[in-house]
Design a protein around this motif. Structure first.
Motif, PDB file in Angstrom:
ATOM      1  N   PHE A  27       0.843  -1.199   0.000  1.00  9.92           N
ATOM      2  CA  PHE A  27       0.000   0.000   0.000  1.00  9.92           C
ATOM      3  C   PHE A  27       0.877   1.247   0.000  1.00  9.92           C
ATOM      4  O   PHE A  27       0.675   2.178  -0.781  1.00  9.92           O
ATOM      5  N   ARG A  28       1.882   1.255   0.897  1.00 11.06           N
ATOM      6  CA  ARG A  28       2.765   2.411   0.991  1.00 11.06           C
ATOM      7  C   ARG A  28       3.509   2.644  -0.318  1.00 11.06           C
ATOM      8  O   ARG A  28       3.575   3.778  -0.820  1.00 11.06           O
ATOM      9  N   GLU A  29       4.071   1.586  -0.868  1.00 12.48           N
ATOM     10  CA  GLU A  29       4.882   1.735  -2.076  1.00 12.48           C
ATOM     11  C   GLU A  29       4.056   2.201  -3.267  1.00 12.48           C
ATOM     12  O   GLU A  29       4.544   2.976  -4.106  1.00 12.48           O
ATOM     13  N   LYS A  30       2.809   1.738  -3.338  1.00 14.77           N
ATOM     14  CA  LYS A  30       1.959   2.160  -4.456  1.00 14.77           C
ATOM     15  C   LYS A  30       1.694   3.663  -4.407  1.00 14.77           C
ATOM     16  O   LYS A  30       1.588   4.313  -5.450  1.00 14.77           O
ATOM     17  N   ILE A  31       1.579   4.202  -3.209  1.00 11.20           N
ATOM     18  CA  ILE A  31       1.335   5.644  -3.077  1.00 11.20           C
ATOM     19  C   ILE A  31       2.634   6.429  -3.216  1.00 11.20           C
ATOM     20  O   ILE A  31       2.794   7.247  -4.130  1.00 11.20           O
ATOM     21  N   VAL A  32       3.560   6.193  -2.304  1.00 13.71           N
ATOM     22  CA  VAL A  32       4.786   6.988  -2.261  1.00 13.71           C
ATOM     23  C   VAL A  32       5.587   6.837  -3.554  1.00 13.71           C
ATOM     24  O   VAL A  32       6.093   7.824  -4.106  1.00 13.71           O
ATOM     25  N   GLY A  33       5.667   5.627  -4.061  1.00 12.31           N
ATOM     26  CA  GLY A  33       6.453   5.392  -5.263  1.00 12.31           C
ATOM     27  C   GLY A  33       5.889   6.011  -6.517  1.00 12.31           C
ATOM     28  O   GLY A  33       6.613   6.227  -7.505  1.00 12.31           O
ATOM     29  N   ASN A  34       4.592   6.329  -6.494  1.00 10.26           N
ATOM     30  CA  ASN A  34       3.953   6.888  -7.690  1.00 10.26           C
ATOM     31  C   ASN A  34       3.715   8.391  -7.603  1.00 10.26           C
ATOM     32  O   ASN A  34       3.135   8.979  -8.529  1.00 10.26           O
ATOM     33  N   VAL A  35       4.164   9.014  -6.502  1.00 10.33           N
ATOM     34  CA  VAL A  35       4.007  10.469  -6.389  1.00 10.33           C
ATOM     35  C   VAL A  35       4.704  11.220  -7.519  1.00 10.33           C
ATOM     36  O   VAL A  35       4.138  12.183  -8.068  1.00 10.33           O
ATOM     37  N   PRO A  36       5.932  10.854  -7.925  1.00  7.76           N
ATOM     38  CA  PRO A  36       6.550  11.582  -9.039  1.00  7.76           C
ATOM     39  C   PRO A  36       5.708  11.543 -10.316  1.00  7.76           C
ATOM     40  O   PRO A  36       5.589  12.567 -11.012  1.00  7.76           O
ATOM     41  N   ALA A  37       5.131  10.389 -10.634  1.00  8.04           N
ATOM     42  CA  ALA A  37       4.281  10.297 -11.827  1.00  8.04           C
ATOM     43  C   ALA A  37       3.019  11.131 -11.663  1.00  8.04           C
ATOM     44  O   ALA A  37       2.545  11.755 -12.622  1.00  8.04           O
ATOM     45  N   LEU A  38       2.500  11.153 -10.457  1.00 14.65           N
ATOM     46  CA  LEU A  38       1.314  11.964 -10.178  1.00 14.65           C
ATOM     47  C   LEU A  38       1.621  13.443 -10.372  1.00 14.65           C
ATOM     48  O   LEU A  38       0.850  14.174 -11.012  1.00 14.65           O
ATOM     49  N   ALA A  39       2.750  13.891  -9.845  1.00 13.53           N
ATOM     50  CA  ALA A  39       3.135  15.291  -9.993  1.00 13.53           C
ATOM     51  C   ALA A  39       3.389  15.650 -11.453  1.00 13.53           C
ATOM     52  O   ALA A  39       3.080  16.764 -11.897  1.00 13.53           O
ATOM     53  N   ALA A  40       3.956  14.702 -12.204  1.00  9.50           N
ATOM     54  CA  ALA A  40       4.221  14.955 -13.626  1.00  9.50           C
ATOM     55  C   ALA A  40       2.939  15.124 -14.421  1.00  9.50           C
ATOM     56  O   ALA A  40       2.942  15.752 -15.487  1.00  9.50           O
ATOM     57  N   ALA A  41       1.838  14.570 -13.910  1.00 13.41           N
ATOM     58  CA  ALA A  41       0.558  14.653 -14.617  1.00 13.41           C
ATOM     59  C   ALA A  41      -0.225  15.916 -14.274  1.00 13.41           C
ATOM     60  O   ALA A  41      -1.296  16.159 -14.852  1.00 13.41           O
ATOM     61  N   LEU A  42       0.267  16.731 -13.346  1.00 15.43           N
ATOM     62  CA  LEU A  42      -0.450  17.943 -12.944  1.00 15.43           C
ATOM     63  C   LEU A  42      -0.723  18.850 -14.141  1.00 15.43           C
ATOM     64  O   LEU A  42       0.144  19.058 -14.992  1.00 15.43           O
TER      65      LEU A  42
END
Length: 385
Positions: A120-135
């Motif tokens: 659960f943690r890795e799915k969130i924390v590890g994907n924050v860079p991709a999330l920010a790139a999609a802003l």
């Protein structure tokens, strides 16, 4: 656009695998300023999820820079590991958006209580860079990424004179006040300070979300967040802004009511002639939380006796033998006795209006609720399996 309708905001929503459906489940809303201000209202449940514990502390330290939200897991009753997950999430977002303070990042989670592991943690924390790139400033994906059992996205936009309010919300179950169960993010480009936002937000929630009582169950993860960027350069009259914000919150509360789990009737309980506003709310809530009344509405039965029995349990000032009760415009009870025949009342429409006249004063309030259905019981009996 919703939360990015006001100037100075970017948002994004992506799928990271928290939901088995493959739908978006991680969202981010960033306030780019130039003058940030914020206000937050939290659940009053004593049992609070780790993101609430983090965000409460964060909100005391100054205006929020961003808010990150996940569905597919509440991160509640997950111990120190869960709080550490929240902290790491905030730190990852701060790093990704160039913020120098992780405590300026609010965190929200929604989903099943008691779940949260390393994956659960890795799915969130590890994907924050991709999330920010999609802003993006024209994003429309964030509204979908915060949904759980919701069947539709919930959004609202208000255009003021040179300024705008935008909002997204989630909520379909555990809808009860203090705060009503939901996650809500509201943005505005109005130029207002945090004190003004706090006053407007608390006034708006008290008349909308806190009067939504679908099933009497309060969540551990409720949070309503208001972010202001000041990007319009316009400072609206505070009363005008407060009225607009109340309108947005009322719209969202109505959308939450209409999407309540398994419901077949949206019931507005209007209490009139109360000695005080508090009395009106107490009387309306006593009916909204009465399972006999809610079951009767499900069966299209305008059983006004159940209304009188419910309000008789309150401490509000009124004479039960002077009360009038109407269902969908038909007065079935007058002065605590039968009035019109019940077969004159049609409860087959989804929208249901119950009017209770107390004849005890000049105050009024409307409580939103839903009926109690087989589908609601079934959905919640299998929620975690």
């Amino acid at each position: 656009m919703t939360v990015t309708a006001p100037q100075g905001f970017r948002s994004a929503g992506i799928a990271v695998g928290l939901k088995s459906t493959g739908k978006p489940d991680l969202a981010l809303v960033v306030n780019d300023g130039p003058q940030r201000a914020s206000a937050v209202v939290f659940t009053t449940n004593r049992a609070q999820a780790n993101p609430i514990l983090w965000s409460r502390k964060s909100a005391q330290g100054g205006p929020a820079h961003a808010i990150v939200l996940n569905s597919g897991g509440a991160n509640c009753f997950t111990g120190d590991f869960g709080y550490e997950t929240t902290r790491l999430t905030a730190e990852a977002v701060a790093s990704a958006i160039g913020s120098d303070d992780a405590e300026r990042i609010l965190v929200c989670s929604t989903g099943l209580i008691g779940t949260g592991d390393q994956v659960f943690r890795e799915k969130i924390v590890g994907n924050v860079p991709a999330l920010a790139a999609a802003l993006a400033a024209d994003d429309t994906s964030a509204a979908a990424a915060i949904l759980t059992t919701d069947s539709v996205e919930k959004t609202a936009v208000h255009a003021g004179e040179g300024w705008t309010i935008g909002a997204i919300a989630k909520g379909a179950g555990m809808l009860a006040p203090g705060l009503a169960t939901m996650l809500v993010v509201i943005t505005t480009d109005a130029l207002l300070d945090s004190d003004a936002l706090d006053s407007a937000l608390r006034g708006a929630t008290s008349l909308s979300f806190d009067r939504l009582d679908s099933d009497g169950c309060m969540s551990t993860n409720d949070q309503v967040t208001l972010l202001a960027s000041g990007a319009s350069g316009v400072t609206p009259d505070e009363a005008v802004f407060a009225a607009a914000l109340a309108e947005v919150c009322d719209s969202l509360a109505g959308q939450l009511q209409a999407d309540a789990e398994g419901s077949s009737h949206d019931i507005d309980i209007e209490v009139r002639g109360a000695a005080s506003a508090a009395d009106a709310v107490e009387v309306g809530r006593s009916v909204a939380r009465n399972n006999l009344f809610k079951a009767a509405i499900f069966g299209n039965d305008p059983n006004w006796g159940r209304v009188l029995a419910a309000i008789g349990t309150t401490e509000a000032a009124f004479d039960p033998y002077s009360v009038d009760v109407s269902f969908n415009g038909v007065r079935l009870c007058h002065a605590g006795a039968p009035d019109r025949p019940v077969d004159e009342c049609d409860l087959t429409p989804r929208r249901t209006h119950v009017a209770i006249e107390l004849f005890a004063g000049e105050h009024s309030a409307t409580i939103r609720t839903n009926d109690l259905t087989h589908e609601y019981v079934h959905e919640n009996s299998a929620y975690s399996s």
